[in-house]
Motif scaffolding. Structure first.
Motif, short mmCIF file in Angstrom:
data_model
loop_
_atom_site.label_atom_id
_atom_site.label_comp_id
_atom_site.label_asym_id
_atom_site.label_seq_id
_atom_site.Cartn_x
_atom_site.Cartn_y
_atom_site.Cartn_z
N LEU A 110 0.82 -1.22 0.00
CA LEU A 110 0.00 0.00 0.00
C LEU A 110 0.86 1.27 0.00
O LEU A 110 0.66 2.14 -0.85
N PRO A 111 1.80 1.43 0.95
CA PRO A 111 2.58 2.66 0.93
C PRO A 111 3.51 2.76 -0.28
O PRO A 111 3.86 3.88 -0.70
N LEU A 114 1.26 4.11 -2.82
CA LEU A 114 1.03 5.50 -2.44
C LEU A 114 2.19 6.38 -2.88
O LEU A 114 1.98 7.45 -3.48
N ALA A 115 3.40 5.94 -2.61
CA ALA A 115 4.58 6.73 -2.99
C ALA A 115 4.68 6.89 -4.51
O ALA A 115 5.00 7.97 -5.01
N LEU A 116 4.38 5.83 -5.23
CA LEU A 116 4.40 5.91 -6.70
C LEU A 116 3.34 6.88 -7.20
O LEU A 116 3.61 7.72 -8.06
N ALA A 152 -6.62 8.44 -1.59
CA ALA A 152 -7.26 7.17 -1.23
C ALA A 152 -6.24 6.18 -0.68
O ALA A 152 -6.51 5.49 0.32
N LEU A 153 -5.07 6.11 -1.31
CA LEU A 153 -4.04 5.19 -0.82
C LEU A 153 -3.47 5.63 0.52
O LEU A 153 -3.10 4.79 1.34
N LEU A 154 -3.42 6.93 0.76
CA LEU A 154 -2.97 7.42 2.07
C LEU A 154 -3.96 6.99 3.16
O LEU A 154 -3.55 6.50 4.22
#
Length: 177
Positions: A110-111, A114-116, A152-154
């Motif tokens: 997930l993170p 998120l970073a991407l 959303a990913l955060l």
């Protein structure tokens, strides 16, 4: 030897990497705090959940109203400080999730996603800022989509971390006499 994200995260899942990532993220956060002050506290695109091309153009017009360099400062920090920030917090959050869910699903992805998403958002926002000619740009639509995905990913990442902490506390409390 094949590349494995899981094996790489497992090798990095130690306190030294976590502390280095935390220090790097804190340094980037300080830089982004400086940027926010330099740009008069305007509601920048990457801090919104969603925006339209007209709203993006209005922001760039407002930046132009601050001074001649404000849009360039926004773009430059999006390509420097704001590109490093997701690397640091992505590693930190991945390590935390790996440690919290060692035997569970690969939530450490997930993170990394998120970073991407944040990095791609930064590229599109910088392109928007540097190419602004006073008119709304259709490039704002994909930029806004990347911002929405990042948001959303955060939420998903922080939710998974919260659940992992609660789960870990429950396990430890059950072990108490």
């Amino acid at each position: 030897m094949a590349f494995s994200i899981g094996e790489t995260v497992e090798r990095c899942a130690n306190w030294r990497v976590a502390v280095a990532a935390l220090v790097g993220a804190a340094g980037c956060a300080a830089g982004l705090f400086w940027r926010q002050g330099r740009l008069a506290g305007l509601d920048l695109l990457d801090s919104r959940g969603w925006y339209t091309p007209a709203e993006a153009a209005a922001l760039f017009d407002a930046l132009d109203g601050l001074d001649a360099d404000a849009r360039v400062v926004y773009a430059a920090t999006a390509l420097t400080i704001d590109m490093l920030f997701p690397v640091f917090y992505g590693v930190l959050f991945a390590v935390v999730l790996f440690r919290l869910f060692r035997s569970g699903p690969p939530l450490y992805l997930l993170p990394l996603a998120l970073a991407l998403g944040d990095a791609v958002e930064n590229l599109t926002v910088a392109a928007l800022a540097l190419s602004h000619d006073g008119a709304p740009s259709p490039l704002a639509w994909p930029a806004a989509l990347f911002t929405l995905v990042k948001t959303a990913l955060l939420v998903a990442t922080l939710g998974a971390m919260g659940m992992g902490v609660v789960r870990s506390l429950r396990v430890r409390l059950r072990r108490l006499p």
